[in-house]
Design a protein around this motif. Structure first.
Motif, short mmCIF file in Angstrom:
data_model
loop_
_atom_site.label_atom_id
_atom_site.label_comp_id
_atom_site.label_asym_id
_atom_site.label_seq_id
_atom_site.Cartn_x
_atom_site.Cartn_y
_atom_site.Cartn_z
N ALA A 181 0.66 -1.25 -0.02
CA ALA A 181 0.00 -0.19 0.07
C ALA A 181 0.83 1.19 -0.04
O ALA A 181 0.66 2.14 -0.67
N GLU A 226 -7.11 2.39 4.66
CA GLU A 226 -8.12 2.70 3.53
C GLU A 226 -7.79 1.91 2.11
O GLU A 226 -8.83 1.54 1.46
N ALA A 227 -6.67 1.61 2.10
CA ALA A 227 -5.92 0.54 0.79
C ALA A 227 -6.03 -0.83 1.22
O ALA A 227 -6.03 -1.63 0.33
N VAL A 228 -5.92 -1.31 2.52
CA VAL A 228 -5.70 -2.58 2.98
C VAL A 228 -6.97 -3.16 3.61
O VAL A 228 -7.50 -2.67 4.58
N GLU A 229 -7.34 -4.08 2.96
CA GLU A 229 -8.70 -4.82 3.51
C GLU A 229 -8.14 -6.25 3.98
O GLU A 229 -7.57 -7.03 3.27
N GLY A 259 -3.12 0.36 -4.98
CA GLY A 259 -4.17 1.24 -4.45
C GLY A 259 -5.17 0.29 -3.60
O GLY A 259 -6.01 0.71 -2.76
N ARG A 260 -5.23 -1.19 -3.96
CA ARG A 260 -6.27 -2.07 -3.30
C ARG A 260 -5.47 -3.16 -2.79
O ARG A 260 -4.96 -3.80 -3.81
N VAL A 261 -5.48 -3.56 -1.38
CA VAL A 261 -4.70 -4.78 -1.04
C VAL A 261 -5.44 -5.37 -0.27
O VAL A 261 -6.33 -5.02 0.65
N ILE A 262 -5.82 -6.80 -0.47
CA ILE A 262 -6.70 -7.75 0.22
C ILE A 262 -5.61 -8.70 0.90
O ILE A 262 -4.84 -9.50 0.32
N ALA A 315 -6.66 -11.12 -9.03
CA ALA A 315 -5.63 -10.40 -8.86
C ALA A 315 -4.69 -9.92 -9.64
O ALA A 315 -4.13 -10.85 -10.63
N ALA A 359 -13.96 -11.51 -4.63
CA ALA A 359 -12.95 -10.41 -4.44
C ALA A 359 -12.44 -10.16 -6.23
O ALA A 359 -11.64 -9.08 -6.36
N ARG A 404 -5.08 -5.70 11.13
CA ARG A 404 -5.95 -4.33 10.76
C ARG A 404 -5.43 -3.31 11.63
O ARG A 404 -5.20 -2.23 11.20
#
Length: 172
Positions: free
Chosen positions: A7, A38-41, A12-15, A56, A53, A28
């Motif tokens: 991130a 905001e970028a890491v779920e 922009g988006r990391v799971i 990737a 999801a 978390r």
């Protein structure tokens, strides 16, 4: 921590996934503390996020390095019984990548030096999963155990290399 690094590097988006509830909570908390929430779920899942999801562009795995049975929760970070996590990542990777995507496997060769998993076996698992090596980055150890001849496992630690294997679905 890998999710936070990605991130911070602009992904922009990391799971991020983990099976352990405490590990999920800790991840978390780390994401919030490091300002990347905001970028890491962070989700509780085995290896990969749920199918909804999507696929990737990049999947990263840093499995425990030694194929042995842990005897405590702490040892779960070091020992991977029968290389379950490693093999699961490899066998599930191709179907979870977007076209042109890559999987990054971060793995020490310590198991090779200890005679626990030969390099040929890892390469067979990669090929058997329909993957090919797109590249590799190697890092040598810079810690006391690699330099102290009195340390347990010194010879193996001194020869150890941690590798980032760049994997992609095999062509053809």
């Amino acid at each position: 921590m890998l999710a936070a690094v990605l991130a911070r590097r602009g992904v922009g988006r990391v799971i991020a996934t983990d099976l352990g509830e405490r590990a999920v909570e800790c991840a978390r908390e780390n994401a919030a503390r490091l300002g990347v929430a905001e970028a890491v779920e962070v989700v509780r899942s085995d290896l990969f996020p749920p199918p909804e999801a999507g696929r990737a562009d990049l999947a990263v795995c840093n499995p425990p390095w030694l194929p042995a049975k842990p005897t405590s929760v702490l040892e779960q970070a070091v020992y991977d019984p029968d290389s379950r996590m490693l093999r699961g990542f490899l066998t599930g990777l191709a179907e979870r990548l977007a076209p042109g995507g890559e999987g990054w496997l971060i793995l020490s060769d310590l198991a090779e030096h200890l005679g626990l998993r030969p390099r040929e076996q890892l390469l067979e698992w990669i090929a058997g999963a329909g993957l090919e090596v797109a590249g590799r980055l190697d890092a040598r150890p810079r810690h006391g155990r690699a330099e102290d001849p009195e340390a347990p496992l010194h010879a193996a630690r001194a020869a150890e290399t941690t590798r980032l294997w760049r994997l992609r679905p095999a062509a053809g």
